[in-house]
Design a protein around this motif. Structure first.
Motif, short mmCIF file in Angstrom:
data_model
loop_
_atom_site.label_atom_id
_atom_site.label_comp_id
_atom_site.label_asym_id
_atom_site.label_seq_id
_atom_site.Cartn_x
_atom_site.Cartn_y
_atom_site.Cartn_z
N ARG A 122 1.11 -1.10 -0.37
CA ARG A 122 -0.07 -0.19 0.29
C ARG A 122 0.89 1.07 -0.15
N HIS A 123 0.63 2.51 -0.58
CA HIS A 123 1.31 3.04 -0.96
C HIS A 123 1.00 4.09 0.30
N ARG A 124 1.72 4.57 0.58
CA ARG A 124 1.03 5.69 2.46
C ARG A 124 0.73 6.61 1.64
N ALA A 125 1.64 7.36 0.75
CA ALA A 125 0.30 9.24 0.28
C ALA A 125 -0.35 8.54 0.38
N THR A 126 -0.60 7.83 -1.18
CA THR A 126 -2.43 8.27 -1.84
C THR A 126 -3.02 6.80 -1.57
N GLY A 127 -2.55 5.91 -0.65
CA GLY A 127 -3.69 4.90 -0.04
C GLY A 127 -3.41 3.32 -1.92
N ARG A 128 -2.53 3.74 -2.79
CA ARG A 128 -3.45 2.85 -3.91
C ARG A 128 -2.61 1.84 -3.59
N GLU A 129 -3.01 0.84 -3.66
CA GLU A 129 -2.18 -0.87 -3.16
C GLU A 129 -1.75 -0.99 -4.89
N LEU A 130 -1.08 -2.08 -4.31
CA LEU A 130 -0.35 -2.92 -5.97
C LEU A 130 0.40 -4.21 -5.31
N TYR A 131 0.46 -5.15 -6.43
CA TYR A 131 1.10 -5.97 -6.45
C TYR A 131 2.70 -5.94 -7.18
N ARG A 160 -4.88 -11.53 -9.70
CA ARG A 160 -5.70 -9.95 -9.84
C ARG A 160 -7.02 -10.80 -9.79
N ALA A 161 -7.74 -12.02 -9.65
CA ALA A 161 -9.16 -12.38 -9.94
C ALA A 161 -9.02 -12.28 -7.93
N GLU A 162 -8.60 -12.41 -7.32
CA GLU A 162 -8.88 -11.73 -5.67
C GLU A 162 -9.19 -10.54 -5.96
N GLU A 163 -7.92 -9.74 -5.98
CA GLU A 163 -8.55 -7.95 -6.06
C GLU A 163 -7.46 -7.55 -7.57
N GLU A 164 -8.54 -7.55 -8.77
CA GLU A 164 -7.37 -6.31 -9.41
C GLU A 164 -6.73 -5.57 -9.63
N LEU A 165 -5.54 -5.52 -8.66
CA LEU A 165 -4.96 -4.14 -8.48
C LEU A 165 -4.14 -3.83 -9.52
N PRO A 166 -3.07 -3.10 -9.38
CA PRO A 166 -1.92 -3.00 -10.34
C PRO A 166 -1.04 -4.03 -10.49
N LEU A 167 0.24 -4.03 -11.36
CA LEU A 167 1.42 -5.08 -10.87
C LEU A 167 1.97 -5.63 -11.76
N ILE A 168 3.10 -5.36 -10.85
CA ILE A 168 4.73 -5.37 -11.67
C ILE A 168 5.33 -6.46 -11.00
N LEU A 169 5.72 -7.41 -12.53
CA LEU A 169 6.72 -8.19 -12.74
C LEU A 169 7.88 -8.05 -12.98
N THR A 170 9.39 -7.96 -12.49
CA THR A 170 10.58 -8.19 -12.93
C THR A 170 10.47 -9.90 -12.20
N VAL A 230 4.18 -5.05 -16.83
CA VAL A 230 3.34 -4.24 -16.00
C VAL A 230 1.65 -4.95 -16.57
N THR A 231 1.23 -4.51 -15.53
CA THR A 231 -0.30 -4.77 -15.89
C THR A 231 -0.68 -3.84 -16.66
N GLU A 232 -2.51 -3.51 -16.95
CA GLU A 232 -3.31 -2.11 -17.90
C GLU A 232 -2.71 -0.79 -17.51
#
Length: 264
Positions: A122-131, A160-170, A230-232
């Motif tokens: 969870r991004h502390r400043a915005t509250g946005r979450e990501l994988y 993403r089926a559990e929650e469709e959050l932005p996702l980054i794969l490296t 990255v996801t869309e």
């Protein structure tokens, strides 16, 4: 939300590398990370001593993951994250094998155990979450690379089926862009993921990244094996293969990859 992410194969600590062995590269790695200041870093080949070296020198970062042999044993696919900006909501690790929950399990024709480490932040400043997922496919087993990429894809789809959050794969995929595992992750293979991933290199003017694994020799001629996907929801504003020479040498035998993203 704007952020910068990095994929960085650190090259394991091998005394046979001589002047390029880890003790001679620690500060080069630290300077490279500080220069590009990523919010998240997916690392490969880090041994516990190397990672604790980085922990001491980069105290602003937390770290997730375990060794591929379990606990602190073997190479890690560690994720580093800025503690002041990101809170860890959940994290996990699985092995690229038919028994993904079994530590040190070896899959298909792989030469070694391979893993994928993941975190939900969870991004502390915005509250946005990501994988954030980080992996390293086998260097010898072709089938292991194909099946490993598919297992990573299934786990991404499950998250993403559990929650469709932005996702980054490296990761270090030990594959060129035309090879099946990379085409699968880009949605170009016969078997498709439910999740749509984009290769960050698509943001380059010609889409060509050049060499990323250079064996401490440098150069750009060739094809990459290190990637950021990255996801869309993630707009790739820029991507760079970092070919910097630091204090007369290279931080690793792979160039780090840095992408600047905007999450919609």
């Amino acid at each position: 939300m704007e952020l910068r992410v990095m994929s960085f194969n650190l090259r394991y600590n091998n005394a046979g590398d001589g002047a390029n062995a880890w003790p001679h590269r620690i500060e080069k790695v630290v300077r490279t990370i500080r220069r590009y200041d990523p919010l998240l870093i997916g690392t490969q080949e880090g041994l516990i001593g190397m990672l604790t070296d980085l922990d001491k020198r980069l105290p602003e970062y937390g770290r997730l993951g375990m060794g591929r042999l379990g606990g602190t044993e073997g190479e890690f696919n560690a994720i580093f994250y800025k503690k002041s900006e990101l809170a860890v909501i959940d994290f996990g690790q699985f092995w690229l094998s038919d028994a993904p929950e079994v530590p040190a399990s070896v899959g298909w024709d792989a030469d070694l155990p391979r893993v994928c480490t993941s975190g939900r932040f969870r991004h502390r400043a915005t509250g946005r979450e990501l994988y954030f997922f980080n992996t390293h496919l086998d260097h010898r087993g072709r089938e292991a690379r194909v099946q490993g990429s598919r297992l990573v894809g299934r786990r991404i789809d499950e998250a993403r089926a559990e929650e469709e959050l932005p996702l980054i794969l490296t990761g270090d995929f030990n594959c060129h862009p035309s090879h099946e595992p990379v085409r699968y992750l880009r949605g170009e293979a016969e078997e498709r993921m439910a999740t749509r991933l984009a290769d960050a290199y698509g943001a380059l003017p010609d889409g060509r990244a050049g060499l990323t694994a250079h064996d401490f020799r440098g150069g750009a001629e060739g094809e990459p094996i290190d990637y950021i996907f990255v996801t869309e929801e993630c707009v790739v504003r820029s991507v760079e293969v970092v070919r910097d020479v630091v204090d007369g040498g290279y931080p690793s035998d792979h160039y780090p990859i840095v992408a600047s993203l905007r999450i919609r």
